[in-house]
Design a protein around this motif. Structure first.
Motif, PDB file in Angstrom:
ATOM      1  N   ARG A 229       0.834  -1.212   0.000  1.00 47.08           N
ATOM      2  CA  ARG A 229       0.000   0.000   0.000  1.00 47.08           C
ATOM      3  C   ARG A 229       0.862   1.252   0.000  1.00 47.08           C
ATOM      4  NH1 ARG A 229      -3.902  -1.267   5.001  1.00 47.08           N
ATOM      5  NH2 ARG A 229      -1.890  -1.961   5.797  1.00 47.08           N
ATOM      6  N   ARG A 230       0.347   2.296  -0.685  1.00 46.04           N
ATOM      7  CA  ARG A 230       1.077   3.553  -0.752  1.00 46.04           C
ATOM      8  C   ARG A 230       1.017   4.261   0.594  1.00 46.04           C
ATOM      9  NH1 ARG A 230      -1.830   8.327  -1.672  1.00 46.04           N
ATOM     10  NH2 ARG A 230      -0.154   9.159  -2.965  1.00 46.04           N
ATOM     11  N   ILE A 231       2.041   5.078   0.847  1.00 44.49           N
ATOM     12  CA  ILE A 231       2.088   5.888   2.065  1.00 44.49           C
ATOM     13  C   ILE A 231       1.231   7.123   1.849  1.00 44.49           C
ATOM     14  CG2 ILE A 231       3.600   7.288   3.529  1.00 44.49           C
ATOM     15  CD1 ILE A 231       5.821   5.267   2.961  1.00 44.49           C
ATOM     16  N   ASN A 232       0.403   7.423   2.805  1.00 49.16           N
ATOM     17  CA  ASN A 232      -0.513   8.553   2.637  1.00 49.16           C
ATOM     18  C   ASN A 232       0.240   9.876   2.577  1.00 49.16           C
ATOM     19  OD1 ASN A 232      -3.028   9.929   2.492  1.00 49.16           O
ATOM     20  ND2 ASN A 232      -2.864  10.403   4.687  1.00 49.16           N
ATOM     21  N   ASN A 233       1.128  10.111   3.531  1.00 45.95           N
ATOM     22  CA  ASN A 233       1.896  11.346   3.580  1.00 45.95           C
ATOM     23  C   ASN A 233       3.372  10.963   3.602  1.00 45.95           C
ATOM     24  OD1 ASN A 233       3.180  13.749   4.100  1.00 45.95           O
ATOM     25  ND2 ASN A 233       1.811  14.393   5.752  1.00 45.95           N
ATOM     26  N   VAL A 234       4.052  11.140   2.471  1.00 42.75           N
ATOM     27  CA  VAL A 234       5.426  10.668   2.373  1.00 42.75           C
ATOM     28  C   VAL A 234       6.363  11.414   3.319  1.00 42.75           C
ATOM     29  CG1 VAL A 234       5.189   9.855   0.008  1.00 42.75           C
ATOM     30  CG2 VAL A 234       5.891  12.228   0.432  1.00 42.75           C
ATOM     31  N   PHE A 235       5.937  12.600   3.787  1.00 43.59           N
ATOM     32  CA  PHE A 235       6.792  13.359   4.708  1.00 43.59           C
ATOM     33  C   PHE A 235       6.491  13.058   6.167  1.00 43.59           C
ATOM     34  CE2 PHE A 235       6.483  16.049   0.848  1.00 43.59           C
ATOM     35  CZ  PHE A 235       7.803  15.951   0.461  1.00 43.59           C
ATOM     36  N   ALA A 236       5.435  12.282   6.451  1.00 48.41           N
ATOM     37  CA  ALA A 236       5.088  11.935   7.833  1.00 48.41           C
ATOM     38  C   ALA A 236       4.470  10.548   7.870  1.00 48.41           C
ATOM     39  CB  ALA A 236       4.126  12.973   8.416  1.00 48.41           C
ATOM     40  N   PRO A 237       5.217   9.511   7.496  1.00 50.51           N
ATOM     41  CA  PRO A 237       4.653   8.166   7.507  1.00 50.51           C
ATOM     42  C   PRO A 237       4.394   7.683   8.930  1.00 50.51           C
ATOM     43  CG  PRO A 237       7.011   8.070   7.065  1.00 50.51           C
ATOM     44  CD  PRO A 237       6.645   9.523   7.081  1.00 50.51           C
ATOM     45  N   THR A 238       3.356   6.862   9.083  1.00 51.60           N
ATOM     46  CA  THR A 238       3.062   6.284  10.397  1.00 51.60           C
ATOM     47  C   THR A 238       4.013   5.121  10.649  1.00 51.60           C
ATOM     48  OG1 THR A 238       1.482   4.674   9.513  1.00 51.60           O
ATOM     49  CG2 THR A 238       0.636   6.891  10.063  1.00 51.60           C
ATOM     50  N   SER A 239       4.032   4.664  11.883  1.00 56.08           N
ATOM     51  CA  SER A 239       4.884   3.519  12.239  1.00 56.08           C
ATOM     52  C   SER A 239       4.497   2.279  11.439  1.00 56.08           C
ATOM     53  CB  SER A 239       4.766   3.222  13.735  1.00 56.08           C
ATOM     54  OG  SER A 239       5.215   4.326  14.492  1.00 56.08           O
ATOM     55  N   ALA A 240       3.177   2.072  11.289  1.00 59.60           N
ATOM     56  CA  ALA A 240       2.716   0.904  10.524  1.00 59.60           C
ATOM     57  C   ALA A 240       3.146   1.010   9.069  1.00 59.60           C
ATOM     58  CB  ALA A 240       1.200   0.780  10.630  1.00 59.60           C
ATOM     59  N   GLU A 241       3.073   2.217   8.514  1.00 59.16           N
ATOM     60  CA  GLU A 241       3.469   2.398   7.122  1.00 59.16           C
ATOM     61  C   GLU A 241       4.963   2.155   6.942  1.00 59.16           C
ATOM     62  OE1 GLU A 241       0.245   5.643   5.389  1.00 59.16           O
ATOM     63  OE2 GLU A 241       1.981   6.369   6.513  1.00 59.16           O
ATOM     64  N   LYS A 242       5.750   2.527   7.955  1.00 59.17           N
ATOM     65  CA  LYS A 242       7.194   2.285   7.853  1.00 59.17           C
ATOM     66  C   LYS A 242       7.518   0.799   7.889  1.00 59.17           C
ATOM     67  CE  LYS A 242       8.737   6.625   9.993  1.00 59.17           C
ATOM     68  NZ  LYS A 242       9.454   7.227  11.148  1.00 59.17           N
ATOM     69  N   GLU A 243       6.724   0.011   8.599  1.00 53.72           N
ATOM     70  CA  GLU A 243       6.999  -1.412   8.740  1.00 53.72           C
ATOM     71  C   GLU A 243       6.525  -2.220   7.537  1.00 53.72           C
ATOM     72  OE1 GLU A 243       8.695  -2.984  11.083  1.00 53.72           O
ATOM     73  OE2 GLU A 243       9.144  -1.038  11.999  1.00 53.72           O
ATOM     74  N   GLU A 244       5.509  -1.719   6.844  1.00 49.31           N
ATOM     75  CA  GLU A 244       4.917  -2.492   5.757  1.00 49.31           C
ATOM     76  C   GLU A 244       5.865  -2.573   4.560  1.00 49.31           C
ATOM     77  OE1 GLU A 244       0.882  -2.637   2.982  1.00 49.31           O
ATOM     78  OE2 GLU A 244       0.977  -1.319   4.725  1.00 49.31           O
ATOM     79  N   LYS A 245       5.900  -3.768   3.943  1.00 53.84           N
ATOM     80  CA  LYS A 245       6.755  -3.969   2.772  1.00 53.84           C
ATOM     81  C   LYS A 245       6.029  -3.493   1.521  1.00 53.84           C
ATOM     82  CE  LYS A 245       9.519  -7.842   4.470  1.00 53.84           C
ATOM     83  NZ  LYS A 245       9.146  -7.689   5.869  1.00 53.84           N
ATOM     84  N   ARG A 246       6.764  -2.800   0.699  1.00 53.94           N
ATOM     85  CA  ARG A 246       6.214  -2.319  -0.571  1.00 53.94           C
ATOM     86  C   ARG A 246       7.364  -2.238  -1.583  1.00 53.94           C
ATOM     87  NH1 ARG A 246       5.916   1.444   3.113  1.00 53.94           N
ATOM     88  NH2 ARG A 246       3.660   1.300   3.245  1.00 53.94           N
ATOM     89  N   GLY A 247       6.995  -2.167  -2.833  1.00 52.44           N
ATOM     90  CA  GLY A 247       8.054  -2.084  -3.835  1.00 52.44           C
ATOM     91  C   GLY A 247       7.521  -2.307  -5.229  1.00 52.44           C
ATOM     92  N   LEU A 248       8.360  -2.958  -6.053  1.00 52.11           N
ATOM     93  CA  LEU A 248       8.074  -3.080  -7.473  1.00 52.11           C
ATOM     94  C   LEU A 248       8.437  -4.483  -7.951  1.00 52.11           C
ATOM     95  CD1 LEU A 248       7.223  -1.244  -9.936  1.00 52.11           C
ATOM     96  CD2 LEU A 248       9.675  -0.969 -10.363  1.00 52.11           C
TER      97      LEU A 248
END
Length: 785
Positions: A204-223
């Motif tokens: 999933r995309r990060i909602n605010n790339v300048f203030a990611p949440t802890s959960a967003e930082k832990e989640e794997k994403r890529g290409l």
């Protein structure tokens, strides 16, 4: 324009174009195209080598690095985000919305990804405009305004030769320097290393790339992405190892911050531009991407998937190749249909023969009064019921000595297995050849003032000397009746400039137009005229017209003389595979039921009423086949079933100075444009003097006579042939035929005698309507689902 040879095996690719020859490299001179010479099987042609890569992306770290650097430059929060977005774009090589960096700002106005809350503020219409942008921008050349999807135009922009807009180390400029000079040479050389890349995001995309949440930082994403090329070593691996992992290649300017590997610390420098007045360098020990999965594959073309990879299925259903192994098509369904077509031709020849339904396009004549007799050879042999019951069973004895190619091949394989020897020792080849120019015409006008080479080019069938036969008149048919036909091209002075020679059957082209009209039109356009359309090949009912204008007055794609057909070839061989005998009162004993066995080519035709005794082909085919069956062989036509041309005999060809052509000149003049891969079976020959010799065919001579008519060349140079195969039907290790004494007694009276009674009341000829239901036509294959 892309050169398909960089991505599809077997296609042409660009090589060695200089900037002066093609400064924009948009549509390179085709003379400098090459075909990749690589060790891969022929079935790979049209496919591609694929690199799969799964890359995990550290999105928070990427944007945090850009933001921290921007904090040092400006104090306004929104300006910091825009500058961070600019730094991020410079590392990638495009603005966040996909606009090339050579534009001064993103077309949507978005310098960084919007949050979900701000997404509604995105000008979607502006984003849609991006669909109209081409990807063919260059770095060293200024660009005029681009017209967008809605008709509007973009701003023009200047060239970026110094990397001030798009840095030399930006990811997309690293892996595709486009038109600039690099460490490997001029811009054109970079084309050899391009790939086609397609990727899908995961996570999933990060909602605010300048203030990611802890959960967003832990989640794997890529290409997850795939890359297509013809050389993994020279394309993907070159881009990764030679350019992406280097800070000085393809041009000095820093590291590829996105996919560069193998360094504890990477850095990139941005030259001064409208976002900064001084150079800016970003240095980090953080890898923003991590490869977590990778493999190399071959992506075969659809043809290979349906043919080679499913070979076990095809081998069970498809036996017959197209004429000359010329793969005008290779898809499974079309090959199945061609296989059925040849099976049907054999069925017609053996069980149905030359009745009125068979000859509609087959070229044979109707034999008057024979409609009450089943004339196929399967009916006229001893024990016809048993012959019919055992028709497809090669393990049981038979009287049938003309079989399908598949049957004879299977018999030879069985015999080879029994004898424990290679099949080449049991499948006997036999080449049957004859002159390409009509013998009938030469003999008819031999002692007259009529020029046979001129008269043979006059259209119309049947000619006056054959009006005694029941041919249907065809005004536009050629009278070149030796399975070899030609078309003569002349210039305004009436001199011959080119001769096209063909031996391809009308059945094949009827089949091709019905099953693969796209291929048929392409071949017509290639060999006859680029103006050919499908409609121009069809009759008023939408069926293929073998007498269409491009195969009559405007060219010769295939045979159209009525006796010249694939069915005729097989039918003649089948009819000749019978012990024909003269059982009339003028023979050797009509009253005591003895008959005279016939063996000469002319006598066989007179007795069996197949073909024309005045031709070179029919008596030659008939006698060769009959000689083989009387020696105990079971025969057929070799696979692929067809007629072919031999390599031309060019002895006696003289240039305008009266000198023989050199071997090199002959190679230029004679082009075997359609032939089998090994060159042994030629289907179409084009003869033309190359322009650099500065004269035409009509200026030359053959045998000391000026070349005024193409027939002179055909007469002296062209040989037609068919390949037969045979297996010994009376081999002591395994007999396929009944007892030889039974075969010797299996004489068939001449067709003119059928219905006559002998002194004991026996009616000559085959039994009437005895086993018609026992051997049904081959069923057409069901369409693939």
């Amino acid at each position: 324009m892309l050169d398909t040879g960089h991505f599809l095996l077997g296609e042409d690719y660009l090589e060695g174009v200089t900037d002066s020859e093609d400064p924009k490299m948009s549509n390179p001179n085709p003379d400098v195209y090459r075909t990749l010479q690589a060790p891969y099987p022929s079935w790979c042609t049209g496919g591609s080598f694929v690199v799969y890569r799964k890359i995990q992306q550290d999105v928070p770290a990427f944007w945090q690095t850009c933001y921290e650097k921007a904090k040092d430059q400006v104090s306004c929060e929104e300006e910091r985000k825009k500058l961070a977005g600019t730094y991020a774009s410079k590392m990638i090589g495009r603005w966040w919305d996909g606009t090339p960096m050579t534009f001064p700002a993103p077309l949507t106005g978005l310098f960084y990804p919007p949050t979900k809350q701000n997404w509604n503020n995105v000008n979607v219409n502006e984003a849609i405009k991006l669909d109209g942008l081409k990807n063919g921008f260059q770095f060293n050349a200024a660009e005029q305004p681009w017209r967008l999807k809605d008709g509007a135009e973009t701003v023009a922009y200047d060239a970026d030769p110094n990397g001030s807009a798009c840095p030399f180390a930006a990811h997309i400029r690293k892996v595709n320097p486009r038109d600039e000079f690099t460490d490997i040479g001029s811009g054109s050389r970079t084309l050899n290393h391009r790939i086609i890349r397609r990727g899908n995001n995961y996570g999933r995309r990060i909602n605010n790339v300048f203030a990611p949440t802890s959960a967003e930082k832990e989640e794997k994403r890529g290409l997850s992405l795939v890359m297509y090329q013809v050389s993994i070593e020279n394309q993907f691996e070159f881009l990764q190892r030679h350019w992406s992992n280097s800070e000085t290649r393809p041009k000095p300017g820093g590291d590829d911050m996105i996919i560069g590997l193998g360094k504890p610390e990477k850095s990139i420098t941005f030259s001064p531009d409208n976002s900064t007045s001084i150079p800016v360098t970003i240095t980090t020990a953080t890898d923003f991407t991590h490869p977590v999965g990778m493999d190399y594959f071959i992506l075969p073309p659809i043809d290979a998937i349906t043919n080679v990879i499913t070979a076990s299925v095809i081998d069970k259903e498809v036996f017959y190749e197209p004429p000359g192994n010329k793969m005008d098509f290779s898809d499974f369904q079309t090959r199945r249909m061609w296989n059925w077509t040849i099976d049907t031709v054999y069925w017609q020849s053996i069980w149905q023969s030359a009745d009125s339904t068979t000859i509609a396009n087959g070229g044979q004549t109707i034999i008057p009064g024979f409609d009450k007799y089943p004339t196929g050879i399967g009916y006229r042999l001893p024990n016809p019921e048993q012959t019919a019951q055992n028709y497809h069973d090669i393990s049981k004895p038979t009287n049938l000595q003309f079989r399908s190619t598949q049957d004879v091949t299977a018999m030879a394989a069985k015999l080879a297995s029994i004898k424990k020897t290679p099949i080449s020792n049991t499948l006997i080849p036999a080449t049957i050849a004859w002159q390409g120019f009509p013998k009938r015409v030469l003999d008819l006008y031999r002692n007259s003032n009529v020029n046979p080479y001129e008269i043979v080019e006059q259209p119309g069938w049947p000619p006056k000397d054959l009006t005694y036969r029941s041919y249907v008149p065809v005004a536009s048919a050629r009278q070149m009746d030796e399975y070899c036909e030609w078309y003569t091209h002349r210039n305004d002075d009436g001199k011959i400039t080119r001769i096209d020679i063909t031996c391809e059957s009308p059945e094949y082209w009827t089949f091709l137009v019905k099953n693969r009209p796209d291929v048929a039109v392409q071949l017509y356009q290639k060999y006859v005229n680029p103006k050919v359309t499908l409609d121009s090949l069809l009759d008023k009912d939408g069926n293929y017209n073998i007498y269409n204008e491009w195969n009559t007055e405007k060219g010769a794609m295939h045979l159209n003389c009525p006796p010249n057909s694939l069915f005729a070839e097989v039918y003649i061989a089948a009819e000749a595979a019978t012990r024909w005998a003269d059982c009339s009162s003028s023979g050797t004993g009509f009253d005591d039921n003895s008959c005279k066995l016939l063996t000469s080519g002319g006598d066989l035709i007179g007795c069996a009423s197949y073909g024309l005794s005045t031709r070179a082909s029919d008596p030659t085919i008939g006698k060769n086949v009959n000689d083989l069956i009387r020696s105990g062989y079971i025969i057929s036509v070799a696979n692929p079933v067809g007629l072919y041309l031999e390599k031309l005999d060019t002895s006696g060809w003289l240039n305008p100075q009266g000198d023989p052509f050199t071997a090199t000149q002959i190679q230029e003049i004679v082009q075997y444009v359609r032939e089998s891969p090994d060159g042994s079976k030629k289907l179409r020959i084009q003869i033309e003097i190359p322009p650099h010799l500065d004269y035409v065919l009509g200026d030359c001579s053959i045998g000391g006579a000026p070349l005024d008519w193409a027939g002179q060349l055909i007469d002296s140079s062209v040989t037609v042939f068919l390949n037969a195969i045979a297996v010994n039907g009376q081999d002591p290790d395994h007999r396929f035929l009944f007892d030889p004494s039974t075969m010797d007694a299996a004489l068939v009276s001449c067709k003119s005698e059928w219905g006559d009674k002998t002194s004991d009341g026996t009616v000559l000829g085959p039994p009437q309507n005895l086993i018609s239901p026992m051997v049904v036509p081959p069923p057409a294959p069901e369409p693939l689902k």
